[in-house]
Design an enzyme around this catalytic site. Structure first.
Site: not given
Ligand code: GLN
Length: 429
Positions: A258, A63, A66, A188, A240
């Site tokens: 994550v 993430s 993003k 993605y 978040y």
């Molecule tokens: N690729 C992971 C997902 O879409 C990324 C989520 C994250 O890092 N919070 O679930």
């Protein structure tokens, strides 16, 4: 002398290393990560890089991709169009919450998966491949080296991406997604599987902190309005459902992933990246969060703990020696409202003993538009009062763009002006 900063970073790793949390296991490749890895890298906006621990270990960006894809989509579509398509409100929900604004059908922001999926689809490119390439090439320029996609991580995540596929279909059904939902999830997922180290992430974050110019390659990669938008959304939505705690405790625009990375970009100062795979309940690295709390406190990095810009803008004033003395106002630093106001206030209060007044901008490295307008108005009013105004400005910081000297009497230095025996003429513009 050996810099104390790498030693300080080692101390921080030492102090924040207690075990807690668990490695993400919903993506098979992530479950295999070594949970004890711990690295940090801090990159300044002028290109100094400090690293400690596992700063060169590579992992998938997840993430933390993003904000950078959001930046690329903003650069491609413009801020206004992006605002119509993706919201900018914190959702207060987990990163993978299946939620869209009930009134508009838009994802609430680009940092949660729903918004990130749509954002990926809005990057320029006629098909899925072209979009993926644009993302990889863009990230590589932010990092300053050629990055690659971890294909194994990507296919292992895609094979179980049911939740993201569900979200993409929902985006399609609500009419906000134009392309094929499966293509978007695939693209993605590849975006999330780009491999980076703390060093890469710190450079990417430092590019944001440096208002879009890469600190080492000096390439302008993003415009200031795009960077402002990205950093604002990172600040309010990047962590978040922990965004409020993050704002009060840390106060640095940030994003976690994550895989265990956390990046932070402190405007005008540094990009920071920390990596350690064990996660808290929000999906952010436990040690990463601790390190940021520690750095913010130790190093006064909270965004609301701001520099007293006004106090340092006017370096001093003096009357030059010689036959035709000049009252000189020396300014310095980054001049915005508060800084320019102290200069204007000093000039307005002065009872000038000389006909000539000089504004010395030699040490001003950035003049914000409000600072420019205030100083130009100062010049105009001084001239109305019958002063000859001289602008010492070797970098031509003050004249408005597009007008050589903008009707101002600009010189490179006071010495050059005195040596030329020149008398300042009246402004012509
Ligand atoms: N690729 C992971 C997902 O879409 C990324 C989520 C994250 O890092 N919070 O679930």
């Amino acid at each position: 002398m050996r810099s104390p900063i790498p030693d300080y970073l080692l101390e921080v790793l030492d102090a924040c290393g207690a075990d807690a949390g668990a490695v993400a296991d919903y993506i098979p490749e992530l479950a295999a990560a070594d949970p004890d890895r711990f690295g940090i890298c801090v990159a300044t906006v002028d290109g100094a890089v400090y690293a400690a621990g596992d700063a060169d270990v590579e992992f998938t960006i997840q993430s933390m991709s993003k904000p950078f894809t959001y930046a690329l989509a903003l650069a491609d579509r413009g801020v206004d169009e992006m605002d119509e398509r993706v919201g900018v409100e914190p959702s207060g929900e987990a990163f993978n919450e299946i939620s869209l604004d009930p009134e508009t059908g838009r994802p609430r922001n680009a940092m949660i998966n729903a918004g990130a999926l749509l954002t990926h689809s809005l990057v320029d490119g006629e098909d899925a491949d072209a979009r993926s390439q644009r993302v990889l090439a863009g990230f590589s320029r932010f990092a300053g080296r050629d990055l690659v996609v971890d294909e194994d991580a990507s296919s292992s995540e895609f094979a179980s991406a049911h939740r993201n596929l569900g979200m993409a279909h929902l985006l399609k059904a609500s009419g906000v997604l134009e392309c094929d939902p499966v293509d978007v999830v695939e693209g993605y997922t590849r975006q999330c599987s780009i491999t980076v180290s703390c060093r890469d992430l710190a450079m990417m974050a430092a590019t944001l902190a440096n208002a879009g110019t890469h600190p080492l390659t000096h390439e302008r990669l993003l415009s200031r309005p795009v960077v402002r938008q990205v950093m604002s959304v990172m600040m309010t939505c990047g962590m978040y459902d922990a965004a409020g705690d993050w704002m009060t405790d840390v106060g640095i625009p940030a994003k976690s992933g994550v895989s265990g990375g956390v990046i932070g970009a402190l405007p005008g100062q540094v990009g920071i990246a920390v990596f350690s795979p064990r996660l808290d309940t929000h999906g952010s690295s436990v040690r990463g969060v601790r390190v940021f709390e520690r750095l913010s406190g130790d190093m006064g990095m909270h965004l609301m703990d701001v520099a007293q810009e006004g106090r340092s803008a006017l370096r001093g004033s003096y009357v030059s020696e010689g036959e035709d003395p000049v009252t000189v106002y020396e300014m310095q630093g980054d001049l915005r409202f508060a800084g320019a106001e102290t200069v204007v206030r000093a000039i307005a209060a002065a009872d000038h003993s000389t006909t000539r007044v000089a504004l010395d901008l030699t040490r001003v490295y950035r003049l914000h538009d409000v600072g420019r307008r205030m100083l130009l108005e100062c010049v105009r009013r001084l001239e109305l009062d019958g002063r000859d105004v001289l602008v010492i400005d070797p970098e031509r910081t003050l004249p408005p763009a597009g007008s050589a000297d903008g009707g101002l009497h600009v010189v490179d230095s006071l010495d050059e002006f005195v040596a030329a025996g020149e008398a300042p003429g009246p402004a012509t513009g």
